[in-house]
Design an enzyme around this catalytic site. Structure first.
Site, PDB file in Angstrom:
ATOM      1  N   ARG A   1      52.553   7.391  57.150  1.00 43.94           N
ATOM      2  CA  ARG A   1      52.009   7.350  55.993  1.00 43.94           C
ATOM      3  C   ARG A   1      52.638   8.653  55.205  1.00 43.94           C
ATOM      4  O   ARG A   1      52.568   8.350  54.102  1.00 43.94           O
ATOM      5  CB  ARG A   1      50.374   7.049  55.869  1.00 43.94           C
ATOM      6  CG  ARG A   1      50.083   5.665  56.728  1.00 43.94           C
ATOM      7  CD  ARG A   1      48.556   5.990  56.807  1.00 43.94           C
ATOM      8  NE  ARG A   1      48.117   7.434  57.468  1.00 43.94           N
ATOM      9  CZ  ARG A   1      46.779   7.617  57.157  1.00 43.94           C
ATOM     10  NH1 ARG A   1      45.859   7.006  56.789  1.00 43.94           N
ATOM     11  NH2 ARG A   1      46.535   8.760  57.758  1.00 43.94           N
TER      12      ARG A   1
ATOM     13  N   LYS B   1      45.398   6.561  74.720  1.00 44.00           N
ATOM     14  CA  LYS B   1      44.307   6.289  74.940  1.00 44.00           C
ATOM     15  C   LYS B   1      43.158   6.479  73.519  1.00 44.00           C
ATOM     16  O   LYS B   1      43.750   7.570  72.839  1.00 44.00           O
ATOM     17  CB  LYS B   1      43.697   7.086  76.173  1.00 44.00           C
ATOM     18  CG  LYS B   1      44.050   8.656  76.146  1.00 44.00           C
ATOM     19  CD  LYS B   1      43.112   9.597  75.278  1.00 44.00           C
ATOM     20  CE  LYS B   1      41.756   9.535  75.068  1.00 44.00           C
ATOM     21  NZ  LYS B   1      41.315  10.546  73.897  1.00 44.00           N
TER      22      LYS B   1
HETATM   23  P1  NAP Z   1      45.238  12.631  64.548  1.00 45.41           P
HETATM   24  O1  NAP Z   1      45.719  13.967  64.347  1.00 45.41           O
HETATM   25  O2  NAP Z   1      44.071  12.077  63.397  1.00 45.41           O
HETATM   26  O3  NAP Z   1      46.463  11.549  64.074  1.00 45.41           O
HETATM   27  C1  NAP Z   1      46.451  10.292  63.949  1.00 45.41           C
HETATM   28  C2  NAP Z   1      47.485   9.688  62.854  1.00 45.41           C
HETATM   29  O4  NAP Z   1      47.592   8.554  63.061  1.00 45.41           O
HETATM   30  C3  NAP Z   1      47.441  10.451  61.583  1.00 45.41           C
HETATM   31  O5  NAP Z   1      47.923  11.523  61.606  1.00 45.41           O
HETATM   32  C4  NAP Z   1      48.321   9.270  60.830  1.00 45.41           C
HETATM   33  O6  NAP Z   1      49.658   9.569  61.012  1.00 45.41           O
HETATM   34  C5  NAP Z   1      47.979   8.022  61.540  1.00 45.41           C
HETATM   35  N1  NAP Z   1      47.093   7.185  60.808  1.00 45.41           N
HETATM   36  C6  NAP Z   1      47.398   6.036  60.449  1.00 45.41           C
HETATM   37  N2  NAP Z   1      46.377   5.286  59.853  1.00 45.41           N
HETATM   38  C7  NAP Z   1      45.480   6.089  59.807  1.00 45.41           C
HETATM   39  C8  NAP Z   1      44.011   6.135  59.474  1.00 45.41           C
HETATM   40  N3  NAP Z   1      43.599   5.266  58.799  1.00 45.41           N
HETATM   41  N4  NAP Z   1      43.369   7.191  59.484  1.00 45.41           N
HETATM   42  C9  NAP Z   1      43.676   8.472  60.225  1.00 45.41           C
HETATM   43  N5  NAP Z   1      45.097   8.476  60.540  1.00 45.41           N
HETATM   44  C10 NAP Z   1      45.864   7.408  60.494  1.00 45.41           C
HETATM   45  O7  NAP Z   1      44.807  11.946  65.890  1.00 45.41           O
HETATM   46  P2  NAP Z   1      45.294  12.571  67.227  1.00 45.41           P
HETATM   47  O8  NAP Z   1      44.419  13.609  67.596  1.00 45.41           O
HETATM   48  O9  NAP Z   1      46.657  12.605  67.178  1.00 45.41           O
HETATM   49  O10 NAP Z   1      44.981  11.220  68.101  1.00 45.41           O
HETATM   50  C11 NAP Z   1      45.484   9.984  67.854  1.00 45.41           C
HETATM   51  C12 NAP Z   1      45.063   9.086  69.296  1.00 45.41           C
HETATM   52  O11 NAP Z   1      45.502  10.018  70.391  1.00 45.41           O
HETATM   53  C13 NAP Z   1      43.621   9.245  69.449  1.00 45.41           C
HETATM   54  O12 NAP Z   1      43.455   7.672  69.998  1.00 45.41           O
HETATM   55  C14 NAP Z   1      43.334  10.197  70.358  1.00 45.41           C
HETATM   56  O13 NAP Z   1      42.163   9.876  71.301  1.00 45.41           O
HETATM   57  C15 NAP Z   1      44.510  10.223  71.218  1.00 45.41           C
HETATM   58  N6  NAP Z   1      44.751  11.730  71.819  1.00 45.41           N
HETATM   59  C16 NAP Z   1      44.311  12.822  70.934  1.00 45.41           C
HETATM   60  C17 NAP Z   1      44.427  13.875  71.774  1.00 45.41           C
HETATM   61  C18 NAP Z   1      44.148  15.143  71.247  1.00 45.41           C
HETATM   62  O14 NAP Z   1      44.180  16.310  71.825  1.00 45.41           O
HETATM   63  N7  NAP Z   1      44.153  15.194  69.523  1.00 45.41           N
HETATM   64  C19 NAP Z   1      44.831  14.185  73.116  1.00 45.41           C
HETATM   65  C20 NAP Z   1      45.203  13.008  73.564  1.00 45.41           C
HETATM   66  C21 NAP Z   1      44.975  11.710  73.132  1.00 45.41           C
HETATM   67  P3  NAP Z   1      50.661   9.431  59.606  1.00 45.41           P
HETATM   68  O15 NAP Z   1      49.914  10.341  58.781  1.00 45.41           O
HETATM   69  O16 NAP Z   1      51.877   9.927  60.187  1.00 45.41           O
HETATM   70  O17 NAP Z   1      50.500   7.870  59.344  1.00 45.41           O
END
Ligand code: NAP
Length: 318
Positions: A41, A94
């Site tokens: 996005r 996950k």
């Molecule tokens: P994040 O930083 O919030 O990233 C999620 C991304 O999803 C956002 O940057 C956004 O990317 C997109 N997105 C699309 N629709 C969204 C919405 N309505 N609200 C928020 N984001 C939206 O989260 P993350 O830590 O990467 O986690 C994502 C997944 O990976 C989760 O299931 C989490 O459990 C898993 N995970 C995370 C970690 C960690 O350490 N953070 C480790 C292992 C697994 P765009 O702006 O590009 O659209």
């Protein structure tokens, strides 16, 4: 390689923390896979086509073989269906969905479409998890303890979705511990009771204690806390009839009867992508819902406690 030895052309959706920290370098290092497009996005990557939504990506890039979803779990179901209905192999971060029924539905849809669905559990790929499973096989489990304590402000800076219904709260890291426990313990786990601590201004818990029992009757206690500053704790200890094992640092380090056996570098995401390539080549899926089932059960039987409000910036708490 995919069927016929072709390189898997991947699209990645959701360019957030985990996509940038782990998926991009892991794809780069995976023989047989190549990142060909992204949907985001907000963001773009130099030299790659980028689309604002998965639907736009699928319409414009018919040559994509597979999609990885790195979006939050409660926003992912429609994206997953779109990928499967377009005939793409699908890899899910996950937890694989916001509800059990969603994940089961995706499994059926993938089977009907004849494509691979890979519900990943990255912590299961930590270096010491396989050796721990092999050491525990054939031993009698007397008890186990899971201690997963970390600083939410460090690991989830400003991520509003983890505090919303479906975001899992402290079970977002806690499910990693459960993915390891369900992989290494020889018997299935059942949840007996749980205490869930909700900040007064949030919809998901910041801490939890979950009492489980193996099907053979051994107690397994789990303590999750997102309020830990300083050293972080991701430990699983198991007492058996023939010695004691500890997995620490989230499954990277194995200690048996006090002697450290293994401390290897983090290869979790490279292993996930290698496995995805293998699954696609073999025409198989890998969808294990057991960690998500335990989380769902912890919520089903959970006693709710209200604790002090949580703010992303600590100074707002005063
Ligand atoms: P994040 O930083 O919030 O990233 C999620 C991304 O999803 C956002 O940057 C956004 O990317 C997109 N997105 C699309 N629709 C969204 C919405 N309505 N609200 C928020 N984001 C939206 O989260 P993350 O830590 O990467 O986690 C994502 C997944 O990976 C989760 O299931 C989490 O459990 C898993 N995970 C995370 C970690 C960690 O350490 N953070 C480790 C292992 C697994 P765009 O702006 O590009 O659209």
């Amino acid at each position: 390689m995919t069927e016929g030895g072709r390189t898997l052309k991947l699209a990645l959706v959701g360019l957030g923390k985990i996509a940038r920290d782990q998926h991009l370098p892991a794809i780069e290092a995976t023989p047989g896979a190549r990142l060909a497009a992204i949907a985001s996005r907000h963001a773009g990557l130099d030299g790659l086509p980028c689309y604002p939504t998965i639907d736009a990506l699928l319409a414009a890039e018919p040559g994509i073989d597979a999609v990885t979803l790195c979006t939050p779990p409660d926003r992912r179901f429609a994206q997953a269906l779109a990928a499967l209905d377009a005939g793409k192999h699908l890899m899910l971060e996950k937890p694989p969905g916001a509800t059990l029924a969603e994940v089961a539905a995706l499994g059926r849809r993938a089977a009907a479409a004849g494509v691979t669905l890979f519900a990943t559990w990255h912590s299961r790929e930590a270096a010491a998890v396989g050796p721990a499973r092999r050491w525990l096989a054939g031993r009698e489990i007397r008890s186990a303890r899971i201690t997963w304590k970390e600083d939410v402000r460090h690991w989830h800076p400003g991520q509003g979705w983890i505090w919303e219904p479906g975001g899992l709260g402290v079970f977002d890291p806690g499910i990693n511990a459960l993915s390891i426990a369900t992989a290494i313990l020889p018997d299935p786990l059942l949840v007996a009771r749980s205490a869930l601590h909700f900040p007064s201004n949030r919809a998901t818990p910041i801490a939890a204690e979950v009492d489980m029992v193996t099907a053979a009757g051994a107690p397994v206690a789990m303590e999750l806390d997102w309020r830990q500053t300083g050293p972080q704790t991701w430990d699983i200890s198991v007492e058996t009839d023939d010695g004691a094992l500890t997995l620490s640092k989230g499954g990277a380090v194995l200690t048996i009867d006090g002697a450290e056996q293994l401390a290897e570098p983090d290869e979790e995401y490279r292993r996930l992508y290698a496995r995805f390539v293998e699954l696609v080549a073999a025409g198989e899926s890998d969808v294990d819902m057991s960690p998500l089932m335990l989380v769902a059960d912890a919520f089903l039987v959970g006693r709710r406690h209200v604790v002090e409000p949580f703010f992303d910036a600590p100074e707002m708490a005063t």
